[in-house]
Design an enzyme around this catalytic site. Structure first.
Site, mmCIF file in Angstrom:
data_model
loop_
_atom_site.group_PDB
_atom_site.id
_atom_site.type_symbol
_atom_site.label_atom_id
_atom_site.label_comp_id
_atom_site.label_asym_id
_atom_site.label_seq_id
_atom_site.Cartn_x
_atom_site.Cartn_y
_atom_site.Cartn_z
ATOM 1 C CG ASP A 96 -2.159 0.796 1.047
ATOM 2 O OD1 ASP A 96 -2.293 1.483 0.024
ATOM 3 O OD2 ASP A 96 -3.029 0.748 1.941
ATOM 4 C CG ASP B 179 -8.590 2.862 -0.034
ATOM 5 O OD1 ASP B 179 -8.378 1.704 -0.435
ATOM 6 O OD2 ASP B 179 -7.880 3.428 0.811
ATOM 7 C CD GLU C 120 -0.219 7.135 -2.067
ATOM 8 O OE1 GLU C 120 -1.263 7.223 -1.398
ATOM 9 O OE2 GLU C 120 0.399 6.078 -2.232
#
Length: 239
Positions: free
Chosen positions: A71, A142, A74
């Site tokens: 995950d 998400d 960024e």
């Protein structure tokens, strides 16, 4: 970590002691807010960070884990201080590539050493120009548990199409979405119809994966008895 009775390692303290974390202008670990807590990032411009992190992944694989979500990746701050001394603005978009690369290198090394036919798999959400070279799979992040076009089931289809045109063909979304809102005048809850429709969409993607939402007792989920049932109230999304 001191509040967790079953903790075996304090990974943050280990990384801090080794000096392999991204640093701020004062030379201290750069702490960044993430939901309800602060986090630090590994400085993958430092080869020692990659070696240390691969050790973490090896522990997972040795315990029987065969896949994971790699995950984030960024959020490199634009005023960070890196081991390589490079400009953090220039490194910001390259960091997701480094993140995918260290995961891929370990997966390939483990498969070669273990001689397993199937090997390991991981998926990422952050990326840049060469991410497809390293990432095994992507997912779209998400989405809201909604029918909306801007961040719901419709946006997942747009993301798949634009991702494919951008060189990211092995992509998918969370079946049913993930993000929820449960306020008195604003409520987004995953209904059974939304979950079923999203599963129908994802049946045509390269990966079919369900995901529990943050507050599972008020949403529809796929259970182990192969039926979709609600743990609690699951109204249609209202706003």
């Amino acid at each position: 970590m001191g509040e967790k009775g079953n903790a075996r390692r304090h990974l943050y303290e280990e990384a801090k002691e080794l000096g392999i974390l991204v640093r701020d202008e004062a030379g201290e670990p750069y702490m960044m807010p993430n939901t309800a807590f602060d986090v630090a990032m590994l400085d993958f411009t430092n080869p020692e960070a990659s070696s240390w992190f691969k050790g973490i992944l090896r522990g997972m694989a040795d315990e029987g884990v065969s896949g994971w979500m790699a995950d984030f990746g960024e959020g490199l701050p634009l005023d960070a201080r890196l081991h390589s001394g490079e400009d953090p603005v220039a490194a910001h978009n390259r960091y997701p590539e480094l993140w995918a690369r260290v995961n891929r290198e370990f997966a390939d090394e483990w498969k070669s050493e273990a001689g397993e036919e199937d090997g390991l798999v991981f998926f990422v959400r952050a990326g840049f120009r060469e991410s497809s070279r390293w990432a095994m799979l992507f997912w779209e992040g998400d989405q809201m548990v909604s029918w909306q076009a801007n961040d719901g089931i419709k946006s997942s289809v747009v993301g798949l199409l634009s991702g494919g045109l951008s060189g990211i063909p092995l992509n998918h979304s969370d079946a049913g979405g993930y993000c929820t809102v449960d306020l008195p005048l604003l409520r987004y809850r995953r209904s059974e119809e939304l979950l079923m429709r999203w599963m129908e969409v994802n049946a045509f993607t390269v990966v079919f994966r369900t995901h529990e939402v943050p507050a599972p007792h008020t949403h529809t989920h796929v259970l182990l008895d192969d039926e979709s049932r609600t743990y609690g109230e699951s109204d249609e999304n209202t706003s």
